[in-house]
Design a protein around this motif. Sequence first.
Motif, PDB file in Angstrom:
ATOM      1  N   ALA A  25      45.216  47.331  27.259  1.00  7.80           N
ATOM      2  CA  ALA A  25      45.739  48.688  27.480  1.00  7.80           C
ATOM      3  C   ALA A  25      45.977  48.917  28.971  1.00  7.80           C
ATOM      4  N   TYR A  26      45.033  48.467  29.817  1.00  8.91           N
ATOM      5  CA  TYR A  26      45.180  48.652  31.266  1.00  8.91           C
ATOM      6  C   TYR A  26      46.385  47.857  31.785  1.00  8.91           C
ATOM      7  N   ALA A  27      46.467  46.607  31.357  1.00  9.47           N
ATOM      8  CA  ALA A  27      47.551  45.752  31.864  1.00  9.47           C
ATOM      9  C   ALA A  27      48.914  46.303  31.454  1.00  9.47           C
ATOM     10  N   ASP A  58      43.058  36.670  45.634  1.00  7.46           N
ATOM     11  CA  ASP A  58      43.093  38.028  45.089  1.00  7.46           C
ATOM     12  C   ASP A  58      41.783  38.244  44.332  1.00  7.46           C
ATOM     13  N   VAL A  59      40.934  39.105  44.895  1.00  9.41           N
ATOM     14  CA  VAL A  59      39.607  39.347  44.304  1.00  9.41           C
ATOM     15  C   VAL A  59      39.702  40.529  43.354  1.00  9.41           C
ATOM     16  N   GLY A  60      39.255  40.341  42.109  1.00  4.30           N
ATOM     17  CA  GLY A  60      39.464  41.377  41.095  1.00  4.30           C
ATOM     18  C   GLY A  60      40.934  41.419  40.740  1.00  4.30           C
ATOM     19  N   CYS A  61      41.468  40.230  40.448  1.00 11.94           N
ATOM     20  CA  CYS A  61      42.925  40.078  40.300  1.00 11.94           C
ATOM     21  C   CYS A  61      43.448  40.686  39.017  1.00 11.94           C
ATOM     22  N   GLY A  64      46.727  39.772  36.943  1.00  8.24           N
ATOM     23  CA  GLY A  64      47.474  38.896  37.850  1.00  8.24           C
ATOM     24  C   GLY A  64      48.848  39.348  38.317  1.00  8.24           C
ATOM     25  N   PRO A  65      49.180  40.664  38.266  1.00  8.11           N
ATOM     26  CA  PRO A  65      50.536  41.023  38.718  1.00  8.11           C
ATOM     27  C   PRO A  65      50.761  40.772  40.203  1.00  8.11           C
ATOM     28  N   LEU A  66      49.755  40.995  41.026  1.00 10.24           N
ATOM     29  CA  LEU A  66      49.926  40.737  42.465  1.00 10.24           C
ATOM     30  C   LEU A  66      50.032  39.241  42.733  1.00 10.24           C
ATOM     31  N   ILE A  80      40.334  35.639  41.371  1.00  5.57           N
ATOM     32  CA  ILE A  80      38.996  35.641  40.781  1.00  5.57           C
ATOM     33  C   ILE A  80      38.793  37.008  40.152  1.00  5.57           C
ATOM     34  N   GLU A  81      38.188  37.012  38.964  1.00  2.00           N
ATOM     35  CA  GLU A  81      38.148  38.231  38.161  1.00  2.00           C
ATOM     36  C   GLU A  81      36.942  38.147  37.216  1.00  2.00           C
ATOM     37  N   PRO A  82      36.103  39.212  37.186  1.00  8.52           N
ATOM     38  CA  PRO A  82      34.924  39.141  36.314  1.00  8.52           C
ATOM     39  C   PRO A  82      35.225  39.297  34.832  1.00  8.52           C
ATOM     40  N   SER A  83      36.260  40.034  34.477  1.00  3.65           N
ATOM     41  CA  SER A  83      36.528  40.307  33.063  1.00  3.65           C
ATOM     42  C   SER A  83      37.242  39.121  32.425  1.00  3.65           C
ATOM     43  N   ALA A  84      36.613  38.523  31.386  1.00  3.84           N
ATOM     44  CA  ALA A  84      37.210  37.364  30.713  1.00  3.84           C
ATOM     45  C   ALA A  84      38.559  37.733  30.116  1.00  3.84           C
ATOM     46  N   LYS A  85      38.672  38.950  29.600  1.00  9.15           N
ATOM     47  CA  LYS A  85      39.935  39.320  28.941  1.00  9.15           C
ATOM     48  C   LYS A  85      41.041  39.562  29.967  1.00  9.15           C
ATOM     49  N   MET A  86      40.694  40.177  31.087  1.00 10.85           N
ATOM     50  CA  MET A  86      41.705  40.338  32.145  1.00 10.85           C
ATOM     51  C   MET A  86      42.147  38.954  32.645  1.00 10.85           C
ATOM     52  N   LEU A  87      41.162  38.079  32.815  1.00  6.74           N
ATOM     53  CA  LEU A  87      41.474  36.734  33.308  1.00  6.74           C
ATOM     54  C   LEU A  87      42.378  35.984  32.333  1.00  6.74           C
ATOM     55  N   GLY A 104      33.414  37.323  40.809  1.00  4.74           N
ATOM     56  CA  GLY A 104      33.835  38.452  41.634  1.00  4.74           C
ATOM     57  C   GLY A 104      32.805  38.771  42.684  1.00  4.74           C
ATOM     58  N   LEU A 105      32.853  39.999  43.140  1.00  5.25           N
ATOM     59  CA  LEU A 105      31.938  40.457  44.183  1.00  5.25           C
ATOM     60  C   LEU A 105      30.742  41.064  43.480  1.00  5.25           C
ATOM     61  N   ARG A 106      29.842  40.200  43.023  1.00  2.30           N
ATOM     62  CA  ARG A 106      28.796  40.673  42.131  1.00  2.30           C
ATOM     63  C   ARG A 106      27.412  40.207  42.569  1.00  2.30           C
ATOM     64  N   ALA A 122      41.831  42.775  48.106  1.00  2.00           N
ATOM     65  CA  ALA A 122      40.928  43.481  47.189  1.00  2.00           C
ATOM     66  C   ALA A 122      41.647  44.781  46.825  1.00  2.00           C
ATOM     67  N   CYS A 123      42.393  44.728  45.746  1.00  2.00           N
ATOM     68  CA  CYS A 123      43.269  45.847  45.361  1.00  2.00           C
ATOM     69  C   CYS A 123      42.590  46.657  44.270  1.00  2.00           C
ATOM     70  N   LEU A 124      42.117  47.837  44.624  1.00  2.00           N
ATOM     71  CA  LEU A 124      41.481  48.769  43.677  1.00  2.00           C
ATOM     72  C   LEU A 124      40.204  48.179  43.088  1.00  2.00           C
ATOM     73  N   VAL A 125      39.419  47.550  43.938  1.00  2.00           N
ATOM     74  CA  VAL A 125      38.179  46.890  43.506  1.00  2.00           C
ATOM     75  C   VAL A 125      36.953  47.440  44.243  1.00  2.00           C
ATOM     76  N   LEU A 126      37.054  47.619  45.563  1.00  2.00           N
ATOM     77  CA  LEU A 126      35.834  47.933  46.333  1.00  2.00           C
ATOM     78  C   LEU A 126      35.207  49.256  45.920  1.00  2.00           C
ATOM     79  N   TYR A 128      34.406  50.181  43.173  1.00  2.00           N
ATOM     80  CA  TYR A 128      33.433  49.976  42.095  1.00  2.00           C
ATOM     81  C   TYR A 128      32.072  49.548  42.623  1.00  2.00           C
ATOM     82  N   LEU A 129      31.972  49.291  43.922  1.00  3.17           N
ATOM     83  CA  LEU A 129      30.752  48.721  44.490  1.00  3.17           C
ATOM     84  C   LEU A 129      29.950  49.763  45.259  1.00  3.17           C
ATOM     85  N   ALA A 130      28.655  49.834  44.958  1.00  7.93           N
ATOM     86  CA  ALA A 130      27.767  50.756  45.682  1.00  7.93           C
ATOM     87  C   ALA A 130      27.560  50.283  47.108  1.00  7.93           C
TER      88      ALA A 130
END
Length: 248
Positions: A25-27, A58-61, A64-66, A80-87, A104-106, A122-126, A128-130
Amino acid sequence: MSADLERSGPADQAVTNDYDSFAEAYAAETESNLVNGYYTRPAVLDLAGDVAGRRILDVGCGAGPLLAALRDRGAIVTGIEPSAKMLDLARQRLGDSAALHQGGLRGDPLPFPDASFDDAIACLVLHYLADWKAPLADLRRVLVPGGRLIVAVNHPFVYKLLHPDAQYSVIREYSEDNTFSGQSVVLTYWHRPLHAMTAAFTAAGFRIAVISEPPPAPGARERFPDELAKVPLGASFLCFLFFVLEAA
Ligand SMILES: C[S@@+](CC[C@H](N)C(=O)[O-])C[C@H]1O[C@@H](n2cnc3c(N)ncnc32)[C@H](O)[C@@H]1O
């Protein structure tokens, strides 16, 4: 001025925001919408400039559009991407034209040697990090000296506009409702005031080369006339904040 940190609700940055549950849905939604397709990605690509021959991470890619756009401009791309489905969506898009990794940055170091990239994105990723300290230090580590980190992140002033009673200077977790291709999703972010962002960048060994609040891309006004009716021609479309950082 230092930023205090305030935490409310779930705060494990390794599991926050389960993109697996709404990857498709996001993609689909963000492929050619205003915020991503006609604003964020063109802005990042503009900031990247001529990337021919550059090794780019591309971190949190995501899907992969970028990476695809950078590859088409002649870059040697790694995602690199943590979500298996996004990957998986990224793999379908890119085939073997990009090196793709799950992660990812985990907390763990990125699985790349020191100085292995000319640029990182890092496009729309940071947001999410505390805590940005270790992730930024690791991004600095994998860049060559003089390499660039290009960041797009939730604009801290927009947070204050949308939450006028909130304290701007407090690093704080908050949630927002989103709809991607008809699927309702709650995303949880960390608001971070501008001074906390710039302090984190410089502490990690980056020099701030550019801070950008770009207008929408050419063609956006014709395609999204209602959404942009109140944005004067050529004015910034305040949504995200963009940085180009140089590894010292
Ligand atoms: C808003 S999407 C952006 C995707 C992509 N960068 C783009 O612009 O199309 C955020 C992405 O960051 C990923 N992500 C979330 N937490 C992360 C982390 N700690 N490290 C790296 N990526 C993360 C998500 O799985 C998701 O794919």
